[in-house]
Design a protein around this motif. Structure first.
Motif, mmCIF file in Angstrom:
data_model
loop_
_atom_site.group_PDB
_atom_site.id
_atom_site.type_symbol
_atom_site.label_atom_id
_atom_site.label_comp_id
_atom_site.label_asym_id
_atom_site.label_seq_id
_atom_site.Cartn_x
_atom_site.Cartn_y
_atom_site.Cartn_z
ATOM 1 N N SER A 1 0.824 -1.218 0.000
ATOM 2 C CA SER A 1 0.000 0.000 0.000
ATOM 3 C C SER A 1 0.855 1.264 0.000
ATOM 4 O O SER A 1 0.437 2.301 -0.530
ATOM 5 N N GLY A 2 2.060 1.185 0.602
ATOM 6 C CA GLY A 2 2.935 2.364 0.586
ATOM 7 C C GLY A 2 3.306 2.762 -0.824
ATOM 8 O O GLY A 2 3.233 3.932 -1.203
ATOM 9 N N LEU B 1 0.199 4.226 -2.665
ATOM 10 C CA LEU B 1 -0.109 5.609 -2.292
ATOM 11 C C LEU B 1 0.935 6.580 -2.833
ATOM 12 O O LEU B 1 0.598 7.685 -3.285
ATOM 13 N N PHE C 1 1.629 14.340 0.061
ATOM 14 C CA PHE C 1 0.845 13.123 0.251
ATOM 15 C C PHE C 1 1.674 11.895 -0.097
ATOM 16 O O PHE C 1 1.679 10.900 0.639
ATOM 17 N N SER C 2 2.383 11.969 -1.217
ATOM 18 C CA SER C 2 3.199 10.835 -1.652
ATOM 19 C C SER C 2 4.279 10.508 -0.628
ATOM 20 O O SER C 2 4.498 9.338 -0.282
ATOM 21 N N ARG D 1 4.366 11.523 2.619
ATOM 22 C CA ARG D 1 3.826 11.306 3.971
ATOM 23 C C ARG D 1 3.254 9.909 4.133
ATOM 24 O O ARG D 1 3.461 9.245 5.141
ATOM 25 N N PHE D 2 2.502 9.468 3.135
ATOM 26 C CA PHE D 2 1.808 8.198 3.257
ATOM 27 C C PHE D 2 2.465 7.090 2.447
ATOM 28 O O PHE D 2 2.173 5.908 2.641
ATOM 29 N N ARG E 1 4.385 4.252 4.212
ATOM 30 C CA ARG E 1 3.676 3.340 5.086
ATOM 31 C C ARG E 1 3.292 2.073 4.346
ATOM 32 O O ARG E 1 2.965 2.102 3.168
#
Length: 220
Positions: free
Chosen positions: A143-144, A147, A211-212, A214-215, A218
């Motif tokens: 998912s990292g 995203l 956004f790219s 920061r998330f 993860r």
């Protein structure tokens, strides 16, 4: 905010969002399928990554040839389906999809490749199908990358110029995105409008990249 600024901004947001959603739908199965080794895989991947190195106007030209009225596909879409892509907002979305696809595909492909093979093997022994493993194991763990790629693809779709100009044109109020509005404002000497549009485009890109970053680091 004036209509001259609001209308291109709203269209840019819609085009970038639609293009990112389409790329999410396309990138997940493609990255999953190309995770396997087979003859011709490297060639297919090279073709998918062409937008990273080709000039945007070349991409736009390919799309214009493929979907224009002079092509068999373009005539069929117009005459049979009633769908005209050239010089329409839909054409702007298609141009954004093609130009931004590699920026979503590559991080996702890398993230899927990094998933522990032992987890896949355990799921295989548990009689899970390939698509079940993708849904319940690969995508949550990747998912990292998904995203991160989505943020990059959104920023690229929002800022596309050359391919959008070739396919959708520069029609104020209809197909003029923010990057095209900046070009028009500079050509006409409206530097106040250009400055405001550039500030908005920069904010757009910064938010997408935030956004790219920061998330994107993860994992599920």
């Amino acid at each position: 905010m004036t209509d001259a600024l609001w209308t291109p901004l709203w269209l840019t947001a819609r085009v970038a969002t639609a293009a990112t959603l389409v790329n999410l739908i396309l990138a997940v199965p493609i990255a999953h399928l190309l995770g396997r080794r087979f003859v011709g895989r490297d060639l297919i991947e090279a073709l998918l990554l062409q937008p990273l190195v080709l000039p945007p106007t070349v991409l736009g030209y390919y799309l214009l040839v493929a979907f224009g009225r002079s092509s068999a596909l373009g005539r069929w879409l117009t005459d049979t389906v009633g769908l005209q892509l050239i010089f329409t907002p839909t054409g702007a979305v298609i141009a954004a999809v093609v130009s931004s696809f590699p920026l979503l595909y590559r991080p996702l492909r890398a993230a899927l490749s990094a998933v522990d093979a032992e987890l896949r093997d355990a799921a295989r022994l548990d009689c899970q199908t390939s698509w079940q493993r993708l849904r319940f194991i690969d995508l949550p763990l990747a998912s990292g990358g998904l995203l991160a790629g989505a943020g990059l693809a959104f920023a690229r779709a929002a800022g596309d110029f050359g391919a959008t100009l070739m396919v959708a044109g520069n029609l104020p109020g209809r197909t003029q995105t923010l990057s095209l509005a900046i070009y028009d404002a500079v050509q006409l000497g409206r530097f106040d409008d250009a400055n405001r549009s550039v500030a908005l485009m920069t904010a757009f890109a910064c938010l997408a990249l935030y956004f790219s970053n920061r998330f994107g680091g993860r994992s599920g």
